[in-house]
Design an enzyme around this catalytic site. Sequence first.
Site, PDB file in Angstrom:
ATOM      1  N   HIS A 222       0.846  -1.202   0.000  1.00 19.21           N
ATOM      2  CA  HIS A 222       0.000   0.000   0.000  1.00 19.21           C
ATOM      3  C   HIS A 222       0.873   1.239   0.000  1.00 19.21           C
ATOM      4  CE1 HIS A 222       1.149  -0.414   4.236  1.00 19.21           C
ATOM      5  NE2 HIS A 222       0.953   0.893   4.336  1.00 19.21           N
ATOM      6  N   ASP A 224       0.802   5.173   1.836  1.00 24.42           N
ATOM      7  CA  ASP A 224       0.110   5.867   2.908  1.00 24.42           C
ATOM      8  C   ASP A 224      -0.614   7.082   2.314  1.00 24.42           C
ATOM      9  OD1 ASP A 224       1.211   3.998   4.597  1.00 24.42           O
ATOM     10  OD2 ASP A 224       2.760   5.325   5.398  1.00 24.42           O
ATOM     11  N   HIS A 279       4.822   0.082   0.047  1.00 27.93           N
ATOM     12  CA  HIS A 279       5.513  -0.746   1.029  1.00 27.93           C
ATOM     13  C   HIS A 279       4.607  -1.830   1.577  1.00 27.93           C
ATOM     14  CE1 HIS A 279       3.753   2.787   3.007  1.00 27.93           C
ATOM     15  NE2 HIS A 279       3.657   2.084   4.122  1.00 27.93           N
ATOM     16  N   ARG A 290       6.307  -8.895  15.994  1.00 26.40           N
ATOM     17  CA  ARG A 290       6.914  -7.633  15.577  1.00 26.40           C
ATOM     18  C   ARG A 290       5.932  -6.493  15.862  1.00 26.40           C
ATOM     19  NH1 ARG A 290       6.841  -4.304  10.945  1.00 26.40           N
ATOM     20  NH2 ARG A 290       8.825  -3.259  10.575  1.00 26.40           N
TER      21      ARG A 290
HETATM   22  C1  LIG Z   1      -5.186   8.288   8.927  1.00 27.80           C
HETATM   23  C2  LIG Z   1      -5.234   7.065   8.460  1.00 27.80           C
HETATM   24  C3  LIG Z   1      -4.185   6.439   7.591  1.00 27.80           C
HETATM   25  C4  LIG Z   1      -4.622   5.017   7.495  1.00 27.80           C
HETATM   26  C5  LIG Z   1      -6.118   5.143   7.550  1.00 27.80           C
HETATM   27  C6  LIG Z   1      -6.314   6.104   8.719  1.00 27.80           C
HETATM   28  C7  LIG Z   1      -6.051   5.356  10.035  1.00 27.80           C
HETATM   29  C8  LIG Z   1      -5.182   4.129   9.854  1.00 27.80           C
HETATM   30  C9  LIG Z   1      -4.115   4.234   8.758  1.00 27.80           C
HETATM   31  C10 LIG Z   1      -3.654   2.886   8.224  1.00 27.80           C
HETATM   32  C11 LIG Z   1      -2.552   2.201   9.038  1.00 27.80           C
HETATM   33  C12 LIG Z   1      -2.143   0.873   8.369  1.00 27.80           C
HETATM   34  C13 LIG Z   1      -1.952   1.014   6.850  1.00 27.80           C
HETATM   35  C14 LIG Z   1      -3.110   1.813   6.231  1.00 27.80           C
HETATM   36  C15 LIG Z   1      -3.016   1.789   4.713  1.00 27.80           C
HETATM   37  C16 LIG Z   1      -4.404   1.269   6.786  1.00 27.80           C
HETATM   38  O1  LIG Z   1      -5.041   0.337   6.364  1.00 27.80           O
HETATM   39  O2  LIG Z   1      -4.731   1.969   7.944  1.00 27.80           O
HETATM   40  C17 LIG Z   1      -3.131   3.207   6.821  1.00 27.80           C
HETATM   41  C18 LIG Z   1      -4.165   4.216   6.284  1.00 27.80           C
HETATM   42  C19 LIG Z   1      -3.703   5.077   5.125  1.00 27.80           C
HETATM   43  O3  LIG Z   1      -2.585   5.547   5.072  1.00 27.80           O
HETATM   44  O4  LIG Z   1      -4.536   5.265   4.231  1.00 27.80           O
HETATM   45  O1  LIG Z   2       4.925  -2.133  10.311  1.00 27.99           O
HETATM   46  C1  LIG Z   2       5.570  -1.485   9.493  1.00 27.99           C
HETATM   47  O2  LIG Z   2       6.795  -1.508   9.444  1.00 27.99           O
HETATM   48  C2  LIG Z   2       4.839  -0.638   8.459  1.00 27.99           C
HETATM   49  C3  LIG Z   2       3.484  -0.153   8.906  1.00 27.99           C
HETATM   50  C4  LIG Z   2       2.784   0.641   7.860  1.00 27.99           C
HETATM   51  O3  LIG Z   2       3.136   0.637   6.709  1.00 27.99           O
HETATM   52  C5  LIG Z   2       1.622   1.469   8.236  1.00 27.99           C
HETATM   53  O4  LIG Z   2       1.180   1.430   9.406  1.00 27.99           O
HETATM   54  O5  LIG Z   2       1.124   2.194   7.344  1.00 27.99           O
HETATM   55 FE   LIG Z   3       2.139   2.239   5.563  1.00 25.37          FE
END
Ligand SMILES: C=C1C[C@]23C[C@H]1CC[C@H]2[C@@]12CCC[C@@](C)(C(=O)O1)[C@H]2[C@@H]3C(=O)O
Ligand SMILES: O=C(O)CCC(=O)C(=O)O
Ligand SMILES: [Fe+2]
Length: 343
Positions: A222, A224, A279, A290
């Site tokens: 994905h 961010d 990533h 982890r």
């Molecule tokens: C502010 C954010 C950013 C979110 C959504 C929301 C809360 C949680 C974040 C994450 C965290 C894990 C990867 C991700 C891809 C996910 O699934 O939840 C992130 C997402 C994004 O970067 O879009």
């Molecule tokens: O766990 C990690 O090293 C990456 C986590 C991540 O990509 C995320 O929270 O958006």
């Molecule tokens: Fe991420």
Amino acid sequence: MNTLSEAYRDHPLHLHHIIPLDFDSVRTVPESHVWPPSPAFEPDDDQSSIPTVDLMDPDAVKLIGHACETWGVFHVINHGIPMDILDEAESEARRLFSLPAGQKLRALRSPAGATGYGLARISPFFNKNMWHEGFTVMGSPIDHARELWPDDYQRFCDVIEDYQKKMKELAETLMHLILKSLDLSEEEISKVVSSGGASTALQLNSYPFCPDPSRVMGLAPHTDTSLLTVLYQSTIDGLQIFKDGAGWVLVSPTNGSLVVNVGDFLHILSNARFPNVIHRVVLKENQKQRLSLAYFYNPPVDSHVSPLALNSARIPLYRSVSVREYVDIKASNLEKALSFIRI
Ligand SMILES: C=C1C[C@]23C[C@H]1CC[C@H]2[C@@]12CCC[C@@](C)(C(=O)O1)[C@H]2[C@@H]3C(=O)O
Ligand SMILES: O=C(O)CCC(=O)C(=O)O
Ligand SMILES: [Fe+2]
């Protein structure tokens, strides 16, 4: 008020896309968590590594600009965040994920909610589940902390609030340097880095011990959504980034350093000069649980993001988009979100 959670309200999820597996109760990997073997799964032999930026370096602006442009991700050292703040936040995350499954479910993210315990938000886009559980914080974690520890929530709140405060300062410093490297004026910079206005989120990630790690996915590929993300990954590796021409590159933790990556909004703002790096997290044989902590720094939720780093010769590649609208688009189009705002 942190209203980022409102942006997610219009996209409720099904409970089966929120509730994590009870990882303590399984001795083998269930079919629901077996990912098809992919040839790209093994990292490339050529182990190139991401750049390191020393924030104390007099050339930090140039170094950071170069790192954003060539990789979209870098280690940052001399970042000013004391090791004990990182350690403490990690140990609070460990305390949370060590709770019995039933207790964690008391803080389960609600279908239309953005905060609390649950699977990664991107789960509905994949037909297999990830070997992962998360806890999302926006603003104060007190409500969920009370659900988890009715008599003893204060320590968690103090540590997490302190961590977010420190991360915010660092994210602002990083944004400043990055926008300087794009030659933006102080005035333009202060519009993007308006302290107070930024919307932020903190994601605690846990990748439990896995009996068959080569068949699972920790966190699926994905980008961010943020401007930038500051990641603390403690001591266990697993994070990989995708680099054009090189394939999956491992980002190994180094003592006390933090990983910074460019998100979608900074990619838009830089007019695609900085890649929003793809990533994922993979698991290794005989590896302990982890943990990682990801801090997402975003523009104010009602502000608009558009390409800023334009000199006379360059045309904008993206139209202006509000944070809310982009979150909306991405909630139904994970990978193609950017193509919806391409000019
Ligand atoms: C502010 C954010 C950013 C979110 C959504 C929301 C809360 C949680 C974040 C994450 C965290 C894990 C990867 C991700 C891809 C996910 O699934 O939840 C992130 C997402 C994004 O970067 O879009
Ligand atoms: O766990 C990690 O090293 C990456 C986590 C991540 O990509 C995320 O929270 O958006
Ligand atoms: Fe991420």
